[in-house]
Structure formats: C-alpha cells, structure tokens
Design an enzyme around this catalytic site. Sequence first.
Site, PDB file in Angstrom:
ATOM      1  N   GLU A 160       7.489  14.377  -5.926  1.00  0.00           N
ATOM      2  CA  GLU A 160       7.661  13.448  -4.805  1.00  0.00           C
ATOM      3  C   GLU A 160       7.817  11.993  -5.253  1.00  0.00           C
ATOM      4  O   GLU A 160       8.451  11.194  -4.563  1.00  0.00           O
ATOM      5  CB  GLU A 160       6.495  13.580  -3.827  1.00  0.00           C
ATOM      6  CG  GLU A 160       6.483  14.891  -3.051  1.00  0.00           C
ATOM      7  CD  GLU A 160       5.724  16.000  -3.780  1.00  0.00           C
ATOM      8  OE1 GLU A 160       5.409  15.849  -4.971  1.00  0.00           O
ATOM      9  OE2 GLU A 160       5.433  17.031  -3.132  1.00  0.00           O
ATOM     10  N   PHE A 213      -6.951  21.929   4.164  1.00  0.00           N
ATOM     11  CA  PHE A 213      -6.122  22.149   2.981  1.00  0.00           C
ATOM     12  C   PHE A 213      -4.953  21.157   2.959  1.00  0.00           C
ATOM     13  O   PHE A 213      -4.257  20.987   3.950  1.00  0.00           O
ATOM     14  CB  PHE A 213      -5.593  23.585   2.973  1.00  0.00           C
ATOM     15  CG  PHE A 213      -4.664  23.860   1.821  1.00  0.00           C
ATOM     16  CD1 PHE A 213      -5.131  23.817   0.512  1.00  0.00           C
ATOM     17  CD2 PHE A 213      -3.323  24.132   2.040  1.00  0.00           C
ATOM     18  CE1 PHE A 213      -4.280  24.040  -0.557  1.00  0.00           C
ATOM     19  CE2 PHE A 213      -2.460  24.354   0.971  1.00  0.00           C
ATOM     20  CZ  PHE A 213      -2.942  24.319  -0.328  1.00  0.00           C
ATOM     21  N   GLN A 214      -4.747  20.537   1.837  1.00  0.00           N
ATOM     22  CA  GLN A 214      -3.704  19.517   1.637  1.00  0.00           C
ATOM     23  C   GLN A 214      -3.793  18.386   2.661  1.00  0.00           C
ATOM     24  O   GLN A 214      -2.786  17.828   3.077  1.00  0.00           O
ATOM     25  CB  GLN A 214      -2.308  20.154   1.630  1.00  0.00           C
ATOM     26  CG  GLN A 214      -2.084  21.011   0.374  1.00  0.00           C
ATOM     27  CD  GLN A 214      -0.643  21.377   0.136  1.00  0.00           C
ATOM     28  OE1 GLN A 214       0.128  21.540   1.068  1.00  0.00           O
ATOM     29  NE2 GLN A 214      -0.277  21.542  -1.128  1.00  0.00           N
ATOM     30  N   LYS A 257       1.502  18.521  11.763  1.00  0.00           N
ATOM     31  CA  LYS A 257       2.323  19.727  11.893  1.00  0.00           C
ATOM     32  C   LYS A 257       2.475  20.151  13.353  1.00  0.00           C
ATOM     33  O   LYS A 257       3.557  20.564  13.783  1.00  0.00           O
ATOM     34  CB  LYS A 257       1.707  20.852  11.063  1.00  0.00           C
ATOM     35  CG  LYS A 257       2.673  21.979  10.781  1.00  0.00           C
ATOM     36  CD  LYS A 257       2.102  22.949   9.755  1.00  0.00           C
ATOM     37  CE  LYS A 257       3.103  24.058   9.461  1.00  0.00           C
ATOM     38  NZ  LYS A 257       2.565  25.049   8.517  1.00  0.00           N
ATOM     39  N   MET A 268       6.667  -2.822 -25.354  1.00  0.00           N
ATOM     40  CA  MET A 268       6.115  -4.048 -24.790  1.00  0.00           C
ATOM     41  C   MET A 268       4.605  -4.107 -25.009  1.00  0.00           C
ATOM     42  O   MET A 268       4.045  -5.172 -25.254  1.00  0.00           O
ATOM     43  CB  MET A 268       6.465  -4.157 -23.303  1.00  0.00           C
ATOM     44  CG  MET A 268       6.261  -5.543 -22.719  1.00  0.00           C
ATOM     45  SD  MET A 268       7.159  -6.822 -23.619  1.00  0.00           S
ATOM     46  CE  MET A 268       8.672  -6.955 -22.657  1.00  0.00           C
TER      47      MET A 268
END
Lengths: 586, 171
Positions: free
Chosen positions: A52, A114-115, A164, A484
């Site tokens: 993602e 969940f999630q 959802k 760097m």
Amino acid sequence: MTTEMSGADILIQALNDQGVEVVFGYPGGAVLPIYDALFNQQRIKHILVRQEGGAAHAAEGYARSTGKPGVVLVTSGPGATNAITGIADAMMDSIPMVVITGQVGTPLIGSDAFQECDTVGITRHVTKHNYLVKDPAKLGDIIHEAFHIATSGRPGPVVIDLPKDVQVATAPYRRTNVNALPHRGYKPQVKGDLAQIEEAVELLANAERPMIYTGGGIINSGPGASLILRELVRLTGAPVTSTLMGLGALPASSPHWLGMLGMHGTYEANMAMNKCDVMLCLGARFDDRVTGRLDAFSPESKKIHIDIDRASINKTVRVDLPIIGDVGRVMEDMVKLWKAKELRPRDLKPWWATIKTWQERNCLAYPEKLDSGEIVPQLAIRKLWEATHRQQPIITTEVGQHQMWAAQHFDFESPNKWLTSGGLGTMGYGLPAAIGAQLGNPKALVIDIAGEASIQMNIQEMGTATQYRLPVKIFILNNEYMGMVRQWQDLTYGSRYSESYSDSLPDFVKLAEAYGWKGIRIETPDQLEQGIADMLAHDGPVMVDCMVAKMANCFPMIPSGAAHTDMILDPAQVSGVMDDEAKALV
Amino acid sequence: MHIKQQETERHTLSVTVDNEAGVLARIAGMFTARGYNIDSLTVADVTEDDSISRITIVTTGTPAVIEQVVAQLDRLVNVHRVIDLTERGNFVERELALVKVAGTGEHRIEALRLAEVYRARVVDATTGSFVFEVTGASEKIDKFIELMSEIGLIEVARTGVAAIVRGKEAV
C-alpha cells in the site's frame, strides 16, 4: 425520487463524476464491496500495487506529473497504516491526493476488531482533512468535498475512512455542487490584496539587489504560473533560485537562473540570497534546509512572501510584506501592475557583476576522471541528462546523495518533470512515483534516479511496472553506502560509519530479469554512454546498476547550523567533528 | 548543550468550529503535534441548530508562536474563525470553580467570611465542609483557592475560561 445505490456504487459514481481515471490500490477484507463495484465497471483503471505504501507514492507521482489529484484505495488496518508514509509525504510536499481506506463495520468500530485501526486518528496530523463516513447518504457529498479540499488552496492529502457496512448499505446519490458543501469555514484565499501587491512591485522596482526565490507552490499553481514567472523575471531582471520542490518552474537554461539554493544549493544562489536587498519568495516556505542558520539568513533584505497558506507566513523567517493568495494569480497581478505603472528595474549591472564573481567559483565542478578508475556520480547524472534531455523526461528520485546530485546536475526546462520527496525525505518514493507518472504520461520517458539503498525500500513495485507494461527506467547510482548518512558521518562523527554500509546487496541485474525487466550493469566510465543508450533503446522497463565512486560526497554543502556564507565547496574543507549545537540542529 | 527558553505571553483565543465528531481532537492534537501549550480549553455548542461550537483556548507562547497558533487553527477545515481576544483587547473572561473546604469552628466562619468577600455561593454544606461556587477572572479564582488552602482546601473543579468581547458588536 432518485434510486438508491450502495455505498460502494456511490463511491465509484462519485469518482467518475470527479473524472478519476486511475486508482492505485490493494484489496482486502474491508474493501471487498468496493472491489466488487470496480469489477463491474470499465471507466476507472485500477492499478494493483505490491504494497500500500507503493500506492500512495504512485498516486503522488501521478498527481505531481499531471496536476490531477492522485487516488488511493486500500483496506483497513495494515492497508491504511502501510499507506501512511505516502500520505505524510503528500502532506509535506502539498500533493493533492484522495485516499479511500476501508474500515470495519460501524458496529465493530472501537472493539479491536480484525484489521481495525483508528485510521482517522492516526492520519489526523498527516492529512489536510479526513473523514469517517457513517451514513451512505452523506458519502457523495463527502467525496466531492474531499476532492475540493485536496485540490484547492494549499493542496494536500484527504483520507476518507469507509466502514464496510456503509459500503453495502444503500442511499440516494446526487452529484454535488462544491459551493453547497458542509464545511463553510473552508475558503482558501486565492486572490492577493492589491495594495500589498502594489507595494511589492514598488519594492522590486526600487531594489538594487533583487532576488527571486521560488518553491513548489509555483508547480502546484499550474503550468500558467511557470509562464507568468518567466514574464515577471523578464520584467524585473532579477536572478532566480529555487527550492528542491520548485525546480523546473524557470528553465535551467535561463540566464537568470542561479541554480537551487540551500544545503546542497549553488554557491551563487546562496550568496545572492545572503546579500540581496529585496527578496521575493514565491510559493516556498523557508524550510530549514533552505535557510541554514536562521539568525544569519539574508540579513539585509526586505522580504516579500507570497503563499496561499497563511500558516507559512512568519513561521520560521519574519517577512516584511506577506501576501496571501495563489502564487500564479498574485504574479499575474504583479505583472499587470508593473506594466500599468510602466516601471523599470534599476540598473542591476553591479549586482549581476557581483553574482558573476560567485558563479566563477564554479561550485558544481567535478572531476571527469578518478585515479581509482571509478565512475564519478555527477558525471553519470550529466551523461544521463545529455542522452535524454531532448525528450523532456520525467525524473523521479529516492532520497540521499543521488537525489541531490540529480537536483544539481540534471537541468529541468519545464514544470511537472521533477518528482522528488522534499519535505518528508522518503527513501522508496522514486520507483512508485515513476510508476504513477508513467500511467499519467504514457508517452513520456520516466526515469527513477535511485541509490542502491533507497531502491530496496519499495523494490516490490517492479512487479507493478511489469504487470501494466510500464517502460519505467531505474538508474541506480550504486556506491554500496547509504551515501548521505555516510557523508554526515564523515563531516560530523569522525568518519565512524555506523550502519551505513549497504551489505548483502542483491545482484540488481538478475533481480531485474527475475521481474521480467531488462538489467544492465555499468562498471567503468567507458561503459557509461553505451549503458545509457541500451537503457533508452529498450522499450520495456530497465534497471541500470551503475557502480559509482564509493566514497564520493555531495558538495557544495552548508553544514548544519551554518550560514549561507559558510558553504563547504570541496571535500578538502571537510572537518571531522561538529559541536553539540550543530549536531542538535538536524 | 542546554536548551534555551524564551519569554512567553498568555493569550485567550475564541474559535468557532463545526460542531461535529473529532473537532476537539483535531484542535487539541494540533497543539500537541506542534508543541504548543493549552492552559485551558472550554467548548460548547452555541447555536440553536447545534451546528457550531465555540471554543475558548488560553495558551502561552512567544509572540511568534501565538501568531502560528492562530494561523494553524485557521488552517483546519472545521474551523470557521479564530479571534485572538488578547490581541484585540477589550473583552471579559470568566471562569467558574467549585471549591470544597473542610473545617470546624473558627475555620468555618473564616471560610464563609472570605466567600462573601469573593461573592462565592455555598452550593453544598455539611457540618464539616462547604462547597463554594465562585465565578470570575482566572486570577480571582486562583486567589480564592490560595486563601482557602490556608483554611482547609480539599479539592477544586474549574471550568476553564469563557470569554467574549465587550460592547454590542458580535465578532
């Protein structure tokens, strides 16, 4: 009575009404209804990323290169948290982006389902605005408002968290008029105050040593702003420098161009900033990497600051004349007023003569050859520029030495061609950004100039380019160090290279081939031109592993805690330690 | 190396916002994220249709920080308007405190005497305690609490500051 649609269908319809063509996303449990709605339509192209975080950076690359908002669709919990870095990056660099995150159903919110994660809570500080939608009847308005907020004023990311059950529940949808939207308090000031603009024009016309300092705001204002900038520069005769984010607004071939300013800017740009008597700041924000030590920043100048974000005014540097408004519109008014008043700049010859003495230091010079036989990284960038600049390529970068060398040695002639993570400084930005840019500009040559460490941070996105047959090129300056970090350790910590060696590197050529890309390795200076030519000749994605000098450092440099006049111009000036005050600054 | 401190000022800000979920979190979060101070914060909806809330914030910071606080608040999408009342001048601010004091004999009488001076009302009384309700500027309440602590202060609840500009105009 309008017919009712599911929340997921409302979302797709609203995205269609917004003219969205591409969505970068990754499916998951909490967005399955939306993915099902996507399955049943043809207009929106969904790009399946590999993580993602890649989706968010790809949307940034798409937005920065096209001027259109980037759209991201991810699931709840880890989908949202993975996208956070890209969201924060878009916030820092003012990139218009709308991120739709799935959320667990409203009855489950707060139950550690969940999630589940508190997406609006987590993203509050890294978004321009965010929403948790609990009612499908409000979804349409919220989506349209989100696009309006993301793209107007100072652009930025907006997150819409969509539970959802709201995706499944039905409600009527109508296309909203932005002016009728709920947040009446949101009214960005676009047009600047004319009296202040007049004062600014007078100040410029009377300046003996004027200096124009441009930033990403000009790019965000649209291509028209870059054109009007050229007109303003022509009228005033002033020299111009730019932040990292503003490169390309003024063509690098312009005689007025002094190069980038700041920590790795040019000697002439930094000296001119220090010695000017009138500074015109256009859509930049006096970032600490630009100003150096604040109490020594441009001590003699009257400062005019044009910015659409009121909070950017007087944040770090106090200015004499702030003008709040869209930088393109304000410049238009400046040009009109300048012409109407028939103003002429004062004699700027002495100022330009002084500037010329600074330019003669030739601060960006580099050796063409090294005794070690290694490739000089600056030369590699320059050869890449020579081979490609006629095609006006879009260049993305990761973060580090290669990014600064690209900014210094790759010349940009127009806006929206330079995509880099400036504010947040996100390693791993370049490859997904290149993918986004390629999707928005199918015919363009898109090159990610990368380091061997940065590229590994989102290397999984090579699969995305393969899947959608995107001919992006990755040009790795491989010095086997987080260059760097190692450079700072050289300068500040007695060359104690704590964890900055890139150990156990993959064979990038084989890796490219494993992903179905072409892999090219360039090991010696005599292979450089041919390697670049081979990269350009291949019509698919190519990864070039260009082995460069391992210990090269990026100069010029203003060390942390130093003033613009205290630039280090070459490695011989490098000292090995720094006091605590300087260490604490960055 | 030591971290330097700078002179700070106390400012009272009046902020009108959309009355919707999460607005307070946005405002409080902006203060913590940018390292600004909140000395007191009050919030309540002030419109008949419950659409707009008024927040009064007392903050301390250097003048440059105060200017940034105002600008950063103004930048929030839910914020309609921010007024720096201290900068504007000519406003009244009031706070309410409930002050519980315990004691017997002479202490009880002294507590009532002081309460009268400060126009504090007794809202609860037992044979061994009082709860006083006192209203006024924050300094007055500070002073009242200080005096009561000598007598037998048990606990204090304060509302934080509400403030409004004097005169007939609305801001």
